[in-house]
Design a protein around this motif. Structure first.
Motif, PDB file in Angstrom:
ATOM      1  N   ASN A 237      -0.789   8.504 -16.383  1.00  8.98           N
ATOM      2  CA  ASN A 237       0.711   9.087 -16.488  1.00  8.98           C
ATOM      3  C   ASN A 237       0.830   9.607 -15.309  1.00  8.98           C
ATOM      4  OD1 ASN A 237       3.044  10.086 -17.368  1.00  8.98           O
ATOM      5  ND2 ASN A 237       2.072  11.432 -18.861  1.00  8.98           N
ATOM      6  N   TRP A 238       1.956   9.241 -14.390  1.00  6.81           N
ATOM      7  CA  TRP A 238       2.232   9.947 -13.369  1.00  6.81           C
ATOM      8  C   TRP A 238       3.597  10.351 -13.032  1.00  6.81           C
ATOM      9  CZ3 TRP A 238      -1.133  10.818  -9.479  1.00  6.81           C
ATOM     10  CH2 TRP A 238      -2.296  10.395  -9.457  1.00  6.81           C
ATOM     11  N   THR A 239       4.418  10.216 -14.656  1.00  9.27           N
ATOM     12  CA  THR A 239       5.674  10.706 -14.647  1.00  9.27           C
ATOM     13  C   THR A 239       5.613  12.442 -14.450  1.00  9.27           C
ATOM     14  OG1 THR A 239       6.264   8.927 -16.013  1.00  9.27           O
ATOM     15  CG2 THR A 239       7.602  10.951 -16.185  1.00  9.27           C
ATOM     16  N   GLY A 240       6.420  12.979 -13.819  1.00  6.85           N
ATOM     17  CA  GLY A 240       6.664  14.380 -13.642  1.00  6.85           C
ATOM     18  C   GLY A 240       6.852  14.794 -12.240  1.00  6.85           C
TER      19      GLY A 240
ATOM     20  N   GLY B   5      -4.689   4.108 -13.037  1.00 10.72           N
ATOM     21  CA  GLY B   5      -5.188   4.939 -13.974  1.00 10.72           C
ATOM     22  C   GLY B   5      -5.217   6.415 -13.346  1.00 10.72           C
ATOM     23  N   LYS B   6      -6.325   6.889 -13.129  1.00 13.47           N
ATOM     24  CA  LYS B   6      -6.377   8.386 -12.347  1.00 13.47           C
ATOM     25  C   LYS B   6      -6.033   8.281 -10.751  1.00 13.47           C
ATOM     26  CE  LYS B   6      -9.548  10.802 -15.128  1.00 13.47           C
ATOM     27  NZ  LYS B   6      -8.992  12.233 -15.035  1.00 13.47           N
ATOM     28  N   THR B   7      -6.070   6.896 -10.076  1.00 11.79           N
ATOM     29  CA  THR B   7      -5.590   6.785  -8.623  1.00 11.79           C
ATOM     30  C   THR B   7      -4.150   6.147  -8.763  1.00 11.79           C
ATOM     31  OG1 THR B   7      -7.703   6.654  -8.301  1.00 11.79           O
ATOM     32  CG2 THR B   7      -6.306   5.838  -6.710  1.00 11.79           C
ATOM     33  N   LEU B   8      -3.260   6.907  -7.775  1.00  7.87           N
ATOM     34  CA  LEU B   8      -2.237   6.175  -7.416  1.00  7.87           C
ATOM     35  C   LEU B   8      -1.980   5.708  -6.045  1.00  7.87           C
ATOM     36  CD1 LEU B   8       0.708   5.434  -8.254  1.00  7.87           C
ATOM     37  CD2 LEU B   8       1.199   7.772  -7.293  1.00  7.87           C
ATOM     38  N   ALA B   9      -1.752   4.568  -5.742  1.00  3.93           N
ATOM     39  CA  ALA B   9      -1.805   4.051  -4.354  1.00  3.93           C
ATOM     40  C   ALA B   9      -0.319   3.625  -4.093  1.00  3.93           C
ATOM     41  CB  ALA B   9      -2.554   2.626  -4.251  1.00  3.93           C
TER      42      ALA B   9
ATOM     43  N   LEU C 227      12.302  13.178   3.998  1.00  2.00           N
ATOM     44  CA  LEU C 227      13.095  12.682   2.604  1.00  2.00           C
ATOM     45  C   LEU C 227      12.388  11.477   2.459  1.00  2.00           C
ATOM     46  CD1 LEU C 227      14.603  13.442   0.259  1.00  2.00           C
ATOM     47  CD2 LEU C 227      16.852  12.411   1.810  1.00  2.00           C
ATOM     48  N   LYS C 228      11.559  11.564   1.334  1.00  3.16           N
ATOM     49  CA  LYS C 228      10.785  10.209   1.152  1.00  3.16           C
ATOM     50  C   LYS C 228      11.211   9.604  -0.111  1.00  3.16           C
ATOM     51  CE  LYS C 228       6.479  12.214   2.971  1.00  3.16           C
ATOM     52  NZ  LYS C 228       5.362  12.759   2.463  1.00  3.16           N
ATOM     53  N   ALA C 229      10.923   8.155   0.018  1.00  2.00           N
ATOM     54  CA  ALA C 229      10.891   7.284  -1.384  1.00  2.00           C
ATOM     55  C   ALA C 229       9.566   6.781  -1.459  1.00  2.00           C
ATOM     56  CB  ALA C 229      12.116   6.385  -0.927  1.00  2.00           C
ATOM     57  N   GLN C 230       9.006   6.548  -2.661  1.00  3.02           N
ATOM     58  CA  GLN C 230       7.693   6.047  -2.840  1.00  3.02           C
ATOM     59  C   GLN C 230       7.803   4.907  -3.867  1.00  3.02           C
ATOM     60  OE1 GLN C 230       5.551   9.408  -4.367  1.00  3.02           O
ATOM     61  NE2 GLN C 230       5.134  10.187  -2.301  1.00  3.02           N
ATOM     62  N   ALA C 231       7.053   4.045  -3.525  1.00  2.00           N
ATOM     63  CA  ALA C 231       6.708   2.851  -4.733  1.00  2.00           C
ATOM     64  C   ALA C 231       5.350   2.554  -4.740  1.00  2.00           C
ATOM     65  CB  ALA C 231       7.346   1.649  -4.395  1.00  2.00           C
ATOM     66  N   GLY C 232       4.623   2.552  -5.919  1.00  2.00           N
ATOM     67  CA  GLY C 232       3.326   2.475  -6.152  1.00  2.00           C
ATOM     68  C   GLY C 232       2.539   1.778  -7.467  1.00  2.00           C
ATOM     69  N   TYR C 233       1.340   1.497  -7.217  1.00  2.00           N
ATOM     70  CA  TYR C 233       0.630   0.975  -8.392  1.00  2.00           C
ATOM     71  C   TYR C 233      -0.186   2.108  -9.038  1.00  2.00           C
ATOM     72  CZ  TYR C 233      -1.654  -2.470 -11.163  1.00  2.00           C
ATOM     73  OH  TYR C 233      -2.231  -3.203 -12.163  1.00  2.00           O
ATOM     74  N   ASP C 234      -0.155   2.166 -10.180  1.00  2.00           N
ATOM     75  CA  ASP C 234      -0.917   3.062 -11.108  1.00  2.00           C
ATOM     76  C   ASP C 234      -2.196   2.350 -11.540  1.00  2.00           C
ATOM     77  OD1 ASP C 234      -2.071   4.650 -13.165  1.00  2.00           O
ATOM     78  OD2 ASP C 234      -0.280   4.594 -14.050  1.00  2.00           O
TER      79      ASP C 234
ATOM     80  N   ARG D  39       8.021  12.004  -9.760  1.00  2.00           N
ATOM     81  CA  ARG D  39       7.670  10.317  -9.905  1.00  2.00           C
ATOM     82  C   ARG D  39       7.913   9.881 -11.352  1.00  2.00           C
ATOM     83  NH1 ARG D  39       2.093  11.878  -7.096  1.00  2.00           N
ATOM     84  NH2 ARG D  39       2.581  11.166  -4.946  1.00  2.00           N
ATOM     85  N   TYR D  40       8.245   8.762 -11.584  1.00  2.00           N
ATOM     86  CA  TYR D  40       8.335   8.203 -12.711  1.00  2.00           C
ATOM     87  C   TYR D  40       7.679   7.017 -13.080  1.00  2.00           C
ATOM     88  CZ  TYR D  40      10.328   6.856 -17.201  1.00  2.00           C
ATOM     89  OH  TYR D  40      10.485   6.480 -18.361  1.00  2.00           O
ATOM     90  N   ASP D  41       6.580   6.841 -14.133  1.00  2.00           N
ATOM     91  CA  ASP D  41       5.590   5.846 -14.058  1.00  2.00           C
ATOM     92  C   ASP D  41       6.063   4.748 -15.194  1.00  2.00           C
ATOM     93  OD1 ASP D  41       3.350   4.349 -14.988  1.00  2.00           O
ATOM     94  OD2 ASP D  41       2.017   6.113 -14.681  1.00  2.00           O
ATOM     95  N   PHE D  42       6.154   3.575 -14.695  1.00  2.00           N
ATOM     96  CA  PHE D  42       6.782   2.519 -15.653  1.00  2.00           C
ATOM     97  C   PHE D  42       5.888   1.494 -16.140  1.00  2.00           C
ATOM     98  CE2 PHE D  42      10.221   3.609 -12.659  1.00  2.00           C
ATOM     99  CZ  PHE D  42      11.415   3.270 -13.495  1.00  2.00           C
ATOM    100  N   GLY D  43       4.674   2.414 -16.457  1.00  3.75           N
ATOM    101  CA  GLY D  43       3.332   1.362 -16.792  1.00  3.75           C
ATOM    102  C   GLY D  43       2.180   1.438 -15.810  1.00  3.75           C
ATOM    103  N   THR D  44       2.440   0.447 -14.842  1.00  2.00           N
ATOM    104  CA  THR D  44       1.382   0.543 -13.732  1.00  2.00           C
ATOM    105  C   THR D  44       2.327   0.403 -12.438  1.00  2.00           C
ATOM    106  OG1 THR D  44       1.546  -2.061 -13.848  1.00  2.00           O
ATOM    107  CG2 THR D  44      -0.352  -0.978 -14.805  1.00  2.00           C
ATOM    108  N   PHE D  45       3.627   0.477 -12.519  1.00  2.00           N
ATOM    109  CA  PHE D  45       4.481   0.529 -11.319  1.00  2.00           C
ATOM    110  C   PHE D  45       5.103   2.097 -11.500  1.00  2.00           C
ATOM    111  CE2 PHE D  45       8.638   0.003  -9.187  1.00  2.00           C
ATOM    112  CZ  PHE D  45       8.090  -0.150  -8.038  1.00  2.00           C
ATOM    113  N   VAL D  46       5.107   2.743 -10.219  1.00  2.00           N
ATOM    114  CA  VAL D  46       5.541   4.270 -10.301  1.00  2.00           C
ATOM    115  C   VAL D  46       6.488   4.160  -8.886  1.00  2.00           C
ATOM    116  CG1 VAL D  46       4.792   6.242  -9.786  1.00  2.00           C
ATOM    117  CG2 VAL D  46       3.270   5.046 -10.984  1.00  2.00           C
TER     118      VAL D  46
END
Length: 175
Positions: A27-30, A104-108, A95-102, A62-69
């Protein structure tokens, strides 16, 4: 024979089901905020080159859409990078935009956005892109790192151009 086949299928499917449950992500939302410490290397036009330590702070959401953040962040690094007497880099704001893969405990993640460098010869806006990761030590604390590439043209109207690479380690509190 039928019982043996059904049992074999059930046993074969058990590890797959266990893996599928673990692969749902964390859960990376927040929101989050923290500090970073790193190193900056500036390659400028002419003799305007230099490198030194940088340090700063960051805050984002960040907002977690399942495995896409997806997320956004602001950060600010203090610097004291001497560019061989041609100039000195004092700070960089991003000023950053981020897109990543969840995982579990690691976000890339990939990150890109706008940067503003403050130097002794003036300010300049530029762009950057890079990669990063974050690891959840607990639900509240994360540790991570980022590698960013920056491009600045005509700093302070001086004609000096610079490419900069920064690497930082980061600690954050999630809220």
């Amino acid at each position: 024979m039928y019982r043996m086949t059904a049992l074999a299928l059930a046993l074969a499917a058990a590890p797959v089901a266990a893996f599928a449950q673990g692969a749902t992500g964390g859960n990376w939302t927040g929101g989050y905020a923290g500090l970073q410490l790193g190193y900056g290397d500036v390659d400028g036009s002419g003799a305007a080159d230099g490198d030194d330590f940088i340090y700063g702070a960051h805050a984002g959401y960040r907002y977690d859409f399942g495995t896409f953040v997806l997320g956004g962040e602001i950060d600010y690094d203090f610097a004291d990078i001497d560019l061989n007497g041609a100039a000195e880099v004092d700070s960089v704001a991003r000023l950053k935009a981020q897109a990543g893969y969840d995982f579990g405990k690691t976000l890339a993640y990939f990150t890109a956005g706008l940067a503003e460098v403050d130097t002794s010869i003036g300010d300049e806006s530029g762009e950057f892109y890079g990669i990063g990761f974050a690891y959840q030590i607990t639900d509240q604390y994360t540790f991570g790192a980022e590698l960013l590439e920056h491009k600045f043209d005509d700093i302070g109207g001086s004609g000096v151009e610079a490419d900069a690479t920064t690497f930082t380690v980061r600690g954050s509190i999630r809220f």
